[in-house]
Motif scaffolding. Structure first.
Motif, PDB file in Angstrom:
ATOM      1  N   GLY A   1       0.807  -1.224   0.000  1.00 26.37           N
ATOM      2  CA  GLY A   1       0.000   0.000   0.000  1.00 26.37           C
ATOM      3  C   GLY A   1       0.835   1.266   0.000  1.00 26.37           C
ATOM      4  O   GLY A   1       0.305   2.373   0.141  1.00 26.37           O
ATOM      5  N   GLU A   2       2.147   1.112  -0.185  1.00 24.32           N
ATOM      6  CA  GLU A   2       3.027   2.279  -0.148  1.00 24.32           C
ATOM      7  C   GLU A   2       2.848   3.129  -1.409  1.00 24.32           C
ATOM      8  O   GLU A   2       2.889   2.619  -2.526  1.00 24.32           O
ATOM      9  CB  GLU A   2       4.483   1.824  -0.034  1.00 24.32           C
ATOM     10  CG  GLU A   2       5.475   2.978   0.011  1.00 24.32           C
ATOM     11  CD  GLU A   2       6.924   2.499   0.039  1.00 24.32           C
ATOM     12  OE1 GLU A   2       7.818   3.311  -0.229  1.00 24.32           O
ATOM     13  OE2 GLU A   2       7.139   1.292   0.315  1.00 24.32           O
ATOM     14  N   THR A   3       2.664   4.416  -1.208  1.00 27.67           N
ATOM     15  CA  THR A   3       2.586   5.379  -2.305  1.00 27.67           C
ATOM     16  C   THR A   3       3.659   6.429  -2.079  1.00 27.67           C
ATOM     17  O   THR A   3       3.536   7.248  -1.164  1.00 27.67           O
ATOM     18  CB  THR A   3       1.194   6.043  -2.359  1.00 27.67           C
ATOM     19  OG1 THR A   3       0.190   5.033  -2.502  1.00 27.67           O
ATOM     20  CG2 THR A   3       1.105   6.993  -3.542  1.00 27.67           C
ATOM     21  N   PRO A   4       4.716   6.414  -2.862  1.00 25.95           N
ATOM     22  CA  PRO A   4       5.821   7.349  -2.604  1.00 25.95           C
ATOM     23  C   PRO A   4       5.422   8.794  -2.874  1.00 25.95           C
ATOM     24  O   PRO A   4       4.552   9.076  -3.699  1.00 25.95           O
ATOM     25  CB  PRO A   4       6.908   6.891  -3.578  1.00 25.95           C
ATOM     26  CG  PRO A   4       6.175   6.163  -4.654  1.00 25.95           C
ATOM     27  CD  PRO A   4       4.977   5.543  -4.014  1.00 25.95           C
ATOM     28  N   GLU A   5       6.056   9.695  -2.156  1.00 22.32           N
ATOM     29  CA  GLU A   5       5.875  11.124  -2.371  1.00 22.32           C
ATOM     30  C   GLU A   5       7.125  11.667  -3.059  1.00 22.32           C
ATOM     31  O   GLU A   5       8.243  11.243  -2.776  1.00 22.32           O
ATOM     32  CB  GLU A   5       5.629  11.847  -1.057  1.00 22.32           C
ATOM     33  CG  GLU A   5       4.327  11.454  -0.375  1.00 22.32           C
ATOM     34  CD  GLU A   5       4.067  12.256   0.887  1.00 22.32           C
ATOM     35  OE1 GLU A   5       4.903  13.138   1.210  1.00 22.32           O
ATOM     36  OE2 GLU A   5       3.034  12.011   1.542  1.00 22.32           O
ATOM     37  N   TYR A   6       6.912  12.632  -3.948  1.00 22.74           N
ATOM     38  CA  TYR A   6       8.018  13.186  -4.721  1.00 22.74           C
ATOM     39  C   TYR A   6       8.119  14.693  -4.481  1.00 22.74           C
ATOM     40  O   TYR A   6       7.103  15.381  -4.320  1.00 22.74           O
ATOM     41  CB  TYR A   6       7.823  12.891  -6.210  1.00 22.74           C
ATOM     42  CG  TYR A   6       7.826  11.414  -6.531  1.00 22.74           C
ATOM     43  CD1 TYR A   6       9.023  10.735  -6.744  1.00 22.74           C
ATOM     44  CD2 TYR A   6       6.645  10.683  -6.584  1.00 22.74           C
ATOM     45  CE1 TYR A   6       9.030   9.375  -7.022  1.00 22.74           C
ATOM     46  CE2 TYR A   6       6.646   9.325  -6.863  1.00 22.74           C
ATOM     47  CZ  TYR A   6       7.842   8.679  -7.076  1.00 22.74           C
ATOM     48  OH  TYR A   6       7.854   7.331  -7.345  1.00 22.74           O
ATOM     49  N   ALA A   7       9.351  15.160  -4.515  1.00 20.44           N
ATOM     50  CA  ALA A   7       9.609  16.570  -4.204  1.00 20.44           C
ATOM     51  C   ALA A   7       9.057  17.492  -5.287  1.00 20.44           C
ATOM     52  O   ALA A   7       9.033  17.144  -6.476  1.00 20.44           O
ATOM     53  CB  ALA A   7      11.113  16.791  -4.042  1.00 20.44           C
ATOM     54  N   THR A   8       8.602  18.647  -4.859  1.00 22.14           N
ATOM     55  CA  THR A   8       8.192  19.720  -5.769  1.00 22.14           C
ATOM     56  C   THR A   8       8.911  21.002  -5.352  1.00 22.14           C
ATOM     57  O   THR A   8       9.367  21.124  -4.214  1.00 22.14           O
ATOM     58  CB  THR A   8       6.670  19.949  -5.724  1.00 22.14           C
ATOM     59  OG1 THR A   8       6.297  20.357  -4.398  1.00 22.14           O
ATOM     60  CG2 THR A   8       5.913  18.687  -6.092  1.00 22.14           C
ATOM     61  N   GLU A   9       9.007  21.932  -6.284  1.00 24.36           N
ATOM     62  CA  GLU A   9       9.700  23.191  -5.969  1.00 24.36           C
ATOM     63  C   GLU A   9       9.129  24.325  -6.807  1.00 24.36           C
ATOM     64  O   GLU A   9       8.938  24.171  -8.012  1.00 24.36           O
ATOM     65  CB  GLU A   9      11.197  23.053  -6.233  1.00 24.36           C
ATOM     66  CG  GLU A   9      11.994  24.296  -5.871  1.00 24.36           C
ATOM     67  CD  GLU A   9      13.483  24.149  -6.137  1.00 24.36           C
ATOM     68  OE1 GLU A   9      14.199  25.171  -6.020  1.00 24.36           O
ATOM     69  OE2 GLU A   9      13.922  23.032  -6.473  1.00 24.36           O
ATOM     70  N   GLN A  10       8.860  25.439  -6.139  1.00 20.80           N
ATOM     71  CA  GLN A  10       8.434  26.650  -6.842  1.00 20.80           C
ATOM     72  C   GLN A  10       9.679  27.266  -7.491  1.00 20.80           C
ATOM     73  O   GLN A  10      10.557  27.778  -6.808  1.00 20.80           O
ATOM     74  CB  GLN A  10       7.815  27.652  -5.855  1.00 20.80           C
ATOM     75  CG  GLN A  10       7.259  28.904  -6.505  1.00 20.80           C
ATOM     76  CD  GLN A  10       5.870  28.683  -7.107  1.00 20.80           C
ATOM     77  OE1 GLN A  10       5.026  28.045  -6.487  1.00 20.80           O
ATOM     78  NE2 GLN A  10       5.654  29.213  -8.294  1.00 20.80           N
TER      79      GLN A  10
END
Length: 589
Positions: free
Chosen positions: A474-483
């Motif tokens: 059930g793991e859903t990775p999170e990914y970095a974002t940047e303004q």
């Protein structure tokens, strides 16, 4: 000599009888000490060594995880297979064994006699990873023959079976570069064979997909038979995890077909395409020529496993003018309708810069500089802003850094830097001009795609990625974002100017009826690393764009390598994005 002087003096040889006794005593003591050491101190270790020497492993390989596309379509999976071998020690009649193998598997009896009579082994391979049904047919046939009566009644043919996993790719070459390849690793020392990821996501996520081998470990005699009452231990195999990735296999197939459609001309020397959601970083399709078919390696070209749109650097040429223009708009140096005198050519450091197409002196607005792709115009507009501002914005837009994509081969390990960008204090004036229109700088197609993603995502760059989830955990990775674009007001202006490129400028063939297509073309010179200088007569063509004012944030890059200047890649973009419109029910807003 007097008698008193002789009495009491030792005889020269009087100690000789004692020397052998002393030597024997010393040897005896040493032997006793050695025996004591072996029986008391070393006994447990020696016993364990002897036991280990008698222990044999039967490895149980885990099922490698399945790779699914975003809609649950199987892209790579492991299916059960049967490896057939002969244990020559157990063969009652070699001729009978060879005959039944030939009857079921095909071929001649002579093809199997060597396996049935091989010396000094209990494992003579007959067929590797056969279909389970083939193994069942052979089992049934040998059982029938053993039950017929006569000389074959109760016969042991010595044929043995081992369940193994076989890696399969149901879609053939579609998505092959993204999915990647596995190699069958042979560990002769431990008598193991198992799959290891070699390229693509099979390699990148090998630790997730591979699982952990199990085994049965037991004491065996020298002939390989289990010792009754001997030590036995086992460990269950742990299957690998499945993964769901962002690829849409139908769009992927469209992209690959479109790249191949021009292989006799436009993409004869290679081409690439990426479709990415600028709002999430999810990569819906990615391919580079030549394509890779993981089901058939017999004629695989050396660079087929390389997803060049992710891993290979190129001089971007005029699509980089969108970067310079974005910086000009952010700093409010010029607005889209501000005018600038643009002579036919300018000089710097002894070099002459002109536009790709011959023209006379002219006055252009910033919008016209972009849609007519003027090298002179963007050079002068950037100079008016200040070249250091351009350098700072290139860094701010992360165009000199790895994207962080979960795919092997993006730049060198141990550094976040990706691509050629000299430090600003090393820029000459002509270098500064060149960088403004995408020459003397290098990046990957994915890097420029990520930048365009920020244009559709309110100035926020998302990390490009393939992995969506691991369904078992059930793991859903999170990914970095940047303004990365601070002046958000400038984004709408930039988008409007990119739309003009398609309606009035060099990108007209990218237009799609009913949609506002925004994008930028590129005809980039190719630097010759061996001989120095730029090659004559051939260019790398590219277009990067998106559907402005629509329900979609998909960004598409298309490119073709070493192409004469009178070609365009914009029709490739149009066809791919038209397919995406139909596939995902995209509509104008």
């Amino acid at each position: 000599m007097s008698a008193s002087s002789f009495v009491g003096a030792p005889h020269p040889d009087s100690s000789r009888p004692f020397i052998p006794i002393l030597v024997f005593a010393a040897v005896a003591v040493l032997l006793l000490l050695r025996l004591g050491y072996l029986q008391v101190i070393a006994a447990p270790a020696l016993s364990a060594e002897g036991e280990d020497a008698r222990m044999a492993y039967d490895w149980v390989e885990p099922r490698r995880g399945t790779i699914y596309d975003r809609n649950g379509v199987v892209l790579a999976t492991s299916v059960e297979s049967t490896t057939i071998y002969v244990d020559p020690v157990e063969v009652d009649d070699a001729n009978a064994t060879a005959e039944v193998l030939a009857e079921v598997l095909g071929g001649e009896k002579s093809d199997y006699l060597e396996a049935a009579t091989m010396a000094n082994t209990r494992y003579a391979l007959v067929e590797k990873q056969a279909d389970v049904e083939v193994g069942e047919r052979l089992r049934e046939r040998t059982a029938e023959l053993s039950a017929e009566g006569g000389e074959r009644e109760g016969m042991d043919f010595g044929i043995r079976y081992k369940t193994e996993w076989r890696r399969e790719y149901p879609n053939g070459r579609v998505g092959g570069q993204v999915i990647g390849l596995c190699n069958l690793e042979v560990d002769t020392e431990n008598n193991r064979e198992y799959y290891v990821g070699a390229t693509g996501l099979e390699l990148y996520y090998d630790d997730v997909l591979a699982g952990e081998a199990g085994y049965t470990r037991e004491e065996r005699a020298t002939d390989g038979t289990p010792i009754p009452g001997g030590k036995r231990e086992s460990k269950e195999a742990v299957d690998g995890e499945d993964i769901i990735i962002s690829i849409d296999i139908e769009l992927q197939q469209t992209v690959e077909k479109r790249l191949e459609a021009d292989q006799e001309g436009l993409t004869a020397n290679g081409g690439s395409a990426i479709v990415m959601d600028g709002g999430t970083g999810e990569i819906y399709a990615a391919a580079s020529l030549p394509l890779l078919d993981p089901t058939d390696r017999t004629e695989m070209e050396a660079d087929a496993p390389e997803l060049k749109c992710v891993t290979d650097l190129f001089e971007p040429g005029s699509i980089f003018k969108s970067v310079s223009t974005m910086a000009i708009l952010e700093t409010k140096t010029m607005g889209p309708d501000d005018e600038l005198f643009c002579p036919a050519s300018i000089t710097a450091d002894g070099y002459t810069i002109s536009d790709a197409h011959e023209r006379g002196d002219a006055t252009f607005t910033l919008r016209q500089i972009l849609d007519q792709s003027s090298n002179v115009g963007i050079s002068l507009a950037t100079e008016q802003m200040g070249f250091e501002e351009l350098y700072d914005h290139i860094l701010a837009y992360n165009l000199h850094e790895k994207t962080g994509v979960d795919y092997p081969g993006e730049g060198d390990e141990g550094t976040d830097v990706l691509g050629l960008l000299k430090d600003f204090d090393q820029w000459s004036k002509v270098q500064a001009y060149n960088v403004s229109f995408g020459q003397g700088i290098s990046l990957t197609p994915l890097q420029i795609t990520r930048f365009y993603g920020a244009l559709v995502n309110d100035g926020v760059e998302c990390t490009p990625h393939f992995l969506l989830s691991k369904p078992q955990s059930g793991e859903t990775p999170e990914y970095a974002t940047e303004q990365v674009i601070e002046n958000k007001e400038a984004i709408a202006t930039m988008t409007s100017m990119l739309e003009t490129v398609v309606t009035d400028g060099t990108g007209k063939a990218a237009a799609i009826e009913g949609f506002d297509v925004a994008g930028k073309t590129s005809t980039a010179e190719i630097y010759d690393m061996e001989n120095g200088g730029y090659r004559k007569g051939v260019y790398n063509l590219a277009f990067t764009g998106f559907l402005a004012n629509s329900s979609s944030q998909l960004v598409c890059f298309v490119g073709a390598n070493e192409v004469p200047i009178d070609n365009v890649v914009t029709p490739m973009f149009k066809d791919i994005m038209t397919a995406a419109i139909d596939r995902f029910d995209i509509y104008p807003e």
